[in-house]
Enzyme design. Sequence first.
Site, PDB file in Angstrom:
ATOM      1  N   ASP A  35      -4.596  -9.084   4.667  1.00  0.00           N
ATOM      2  CA  ASP A  35      -3.549  -8.389   5.410  1.00  0.00           C
ATOM      3  C   ASP A  35      -3.707  -8.658   6.915  1.00  0.00           C
ATOM      4  O   ASP A  35      -2.794  -9.151   7.588  1.00  0.00           O
ATOM      5  CB  ASP A  35      -3.636  -6.881   5.122  1.00  0.00           C
ATOM      6  CG  ASP A  35      -2.509  -6.093   5.738  1.00  0.00           C
ATOM      7  OD1 ASP A  35      -1.638  -6.699   6.374  1.00  0.00           O
ATOM      8  OD2 ASP A  35      -2.479  -4.854   5.584  1.00  0.00           O
ATOM      9  N   THR A  36      -4.909  -8.359   7.432  1.00  0.00           N
ATOM     10  CA  THR A  36      -5.132  -8.412   8.879  1.00  0.00           C
ATOM     11  C   THR A  36      -4.783  -9.769   9.496  1.00  0.00           C
ATOM     12  O   THR A  36      -4.152  -9.824  10.566  1.00  0.00           O
ATOM     13  CB  THR A  36      -6.604  -8.049   9.183  1.00  0.00           C
ATOM     14  OG1 THR A  36      -6.820  -6.700   8.734  1.00  0.00           O
ATOM     15  CG2 THR A  36      -6.921  -8.147  10.646  1.00  0.00           C
TER      16      THR A  36
ATOM     17  N   ASP B 220      -7.510   3.164  -6.990  1.00  0.00           N
ATOM     18  CA  ASP B 220      -8.753   3.191  -6.233  1.00  0.00           C
ATOM     19  C   ASP B 220      -9.386   4.563  -6.387  1.00  0.00           C
ATOM     20  O   ASP B 220      -9.228   5.450  -5.543  1.00  0.00           O
ATOM     21  CB  ASP B 220      -8.494   2.866  -4.755  1.00  0.00           C
ATOM     22  CG  ASP B 220      -9.786   2.913  -3.934  1.00  0.00           C
ATOM     23  OD1 ASP B 220     -10.855   3.190  -4.529  1.00  0.00           O
ATOM     24  OD2 ASP B 220      -9.725   2.689  -2.716  1.00  0.00           O
TER      25      ASP B 220
ATOM     26  N   GLU C  78     -11.735   0.035  -8.774  1.00  0.00           N
ATOM     27  CA  GLU C  78     -12.723  -0.278  -7.732  1.00  0.00           C
ATOM     28  C   GLU C  78     -14.014   0.498  -7.981  1.00  0.00           C
ATOM     29  O   GLU C  78     -13.992   1.697  -8.264  1.00  0.00           O
ATOM     30  CB  GLU C  78     -12.175   0.085  -6.345  1.00  0.00           C
ATOM     31  CG  GLU C  78     -13.228  -0.139  -5.247  1.00  0.00           C
ATOM     32  CD  GLU C  78     -12.659  -0.009  -3.835  1.00  0.00           C
ATOM     33  OE1 GLU C  78     -11.512  -0.430  -3.612  1.00  0.00           O
ATOM     34  OE2 GLU C  78     -13.379   0.510  -2.975  1.00  0.00           O
TER      35      GLU C  78
ATOM     36  N   SER D 109       0.854  -1.193   0.000  1.00  0.00           N
ATOM     37  CA  SER D 109       0.000   0.000   0.000  1.00  0.00           C
ATOM     38  C   SER D 109       0.891   1.245   0.000  1.00  0.00           C
ATOM     39  O   SER D 109       2.116   1.143   0.149  1.00  0.00           O
ATOM     40  CB  SER D 109      -0.874  -0.008   1.256  1.00  0.00           C
ATOM     41  OG  SER D 109      -0.037   0.134   2.388  1.00  0.00           O
TER      42      SER D 109
ATOM     43  N   ASP E 106      -1.334  -1.645  -3.847  1.00  0.00           N
ATOM     44  CA  ASP E 106      -2.671  -1.729  -3.248  1.00  0.00           C
ATOM     45  C   ASP E 106      -3.188  -0.295  -3.015  1.00  0.00           C
ATOM     46  O   ASP E 106      -2.472   0.539  -2.433  1.00  0.00           O
ATOM     47  CB  ASP E 106      -2.534  -2.488  -1.912  1.00  0.00           C
ATOM     48  CG  ASP E 106      -3.871  -2.918  -1.340  1.00  0.00           C
ATOM     49  OD1 ASP E 106      -4.844  -3.025  -2.102  1.00  0.00           O
ATOM     50  OD2 ASP E 106      -3.924  -3.181  -0.113  1.00  0.00           O
TER      51      ASP E 106
HETATM   52  P1  13P Z   1      -8.060  -7.283   5.526  1.00  0.00           P
HETATM   53  O1  13P Z   1      -7.922  -6.118   6.444  1.00  0.00           O
HETATM   54  O2  13P Z   1      -9.366  -8.000   5.701  1.00  0.00           O
HETATM   55  O3  13P Z   1      -6.919  -8.234   5.625  1.00  0.00           O
HETATM   56  O4  13P Z   1      -8.064  -6.733   4.032  1.00  0.00           O
HETATM   57  C1  13P Z   1      -6.879  -6.347   3.396  1.00  0.00           C
HETATM   58  C2  13P Z   1      -7.126  -5.658   2.104  1.00  0.00           C
HETATM   59  O5  13P Z   1      -8.208  -5.691   1.540  1.00  0.00           O
HETATM   60  C3  13P Z   1      -6.019  -4.898   1.510  1.00  0.00           C
HETATM   61  O6  13P Z   1      -6.406  -4.144   0.402  1.00  0.00           O
END
Ligand code: 13P
Length: 349
Positions: A268-269, A105, A142, A50, A83
């Site tokens: 990511d999370t 985006d 998007e 990102s 991203d």
């Molecule tokens: P999460 O926070 O659900 O992992 O999503 C990550 C994401 O969509 C990065 O663009």
Amino acid sequence: MPLVSMRQLLDEAAKGGYGVGAFNVNDMEQIQAIMEAAKQTNSPVIIQASRGARAYAQDRYLYHLILAASELYPEIPLAMHLDHGNSFETCKSAIELGFTSVMMDGSLKADGKTPASFEENVAVTKQVVDFAHERGITVEGEIGVLGGVEDGHGAGGSGLEHVTDPDQAVEFAEKTGVDALAIAIGTSHGAYKFSKKPDGSVLKMDILLAIHKRLPKTHLVMHGSSSVPKDLQDIINQYGGKLKETWGVPVEEIQLGIRNGVRKVNVDTDNRLAITGAIRKVLWETPEKFDPRDYLKPAREAMQKVVALRMTQFGQAGHAGDYQAVSIAEIAKGYKNGSLSTKPLVADK
Ligand code: 13P
């Protein structure tokens, strides 16, 4: 294998009927964890960074770390993706650095917070598509607005506030020529997606199905796809953390999406949770330790485990050897001569 075009990677995923995890990175350990998981499961993979990651790690570190990954794992098709690019300039700088794919985006204005109009979104996305395709670079757009905030980017709120309108998705795909389309179907970035245990369907799968029906060949992207597993939350809280109870996207819903045109799944999370839990555990149990490797190694292993599991669940496992990389110069020729179509196939309602 040299870094590959994300378009090639997603076209192959469509042929094989599977999804590809796109995992966010900020540092070397995360890249190592993803590549080891890809090797372990024989998977093609997308590594994404990102704007926040680019600022944290600095562009050249990130680029060379990901390039090193492609050199060290020549058997793994690997795309390097931006991203949530917020402007033409951000995407251009990523392309000039060597990213093989960018997300523009345009659902938000350049501040990364305020929802943009449909016309603004089309205009900036098309500008990026023209610049990128001439250079063989893939573009994700998007339509609709995701919930939550990630790395300072996002409109906040729930993912159900601005779900994608299928008619607009068709018009957007036709007007921009994007290679992949992120849609908003109720997911949001971050750990706090749903405040109760999902019973049945938590996402607007009817919208996804309607978009896939109208755009049957368009590669769809699911953002905010972490499942926020309870066991990873528990490890953090067991060792001094203070996460509130939360639920993510059930893997079965992602798999339903993959059966209906989803080719890129952003995570990511879950990896952040795995890393933090592993580090907390080491520091809690052995407070005398101070060599970073004592906690970064278990953190890397914990992330590898999550990534390998997702690669298996998304279906990309076993597909790394299905194809050879097409050079980015050849991909650019494909866009120019029309062999790589940018006109979506549109089916009747
Ligand atoms: P999460 O926070 O659900 O992992 O999503 C990550 C994401 O969509 C990065 O663009």
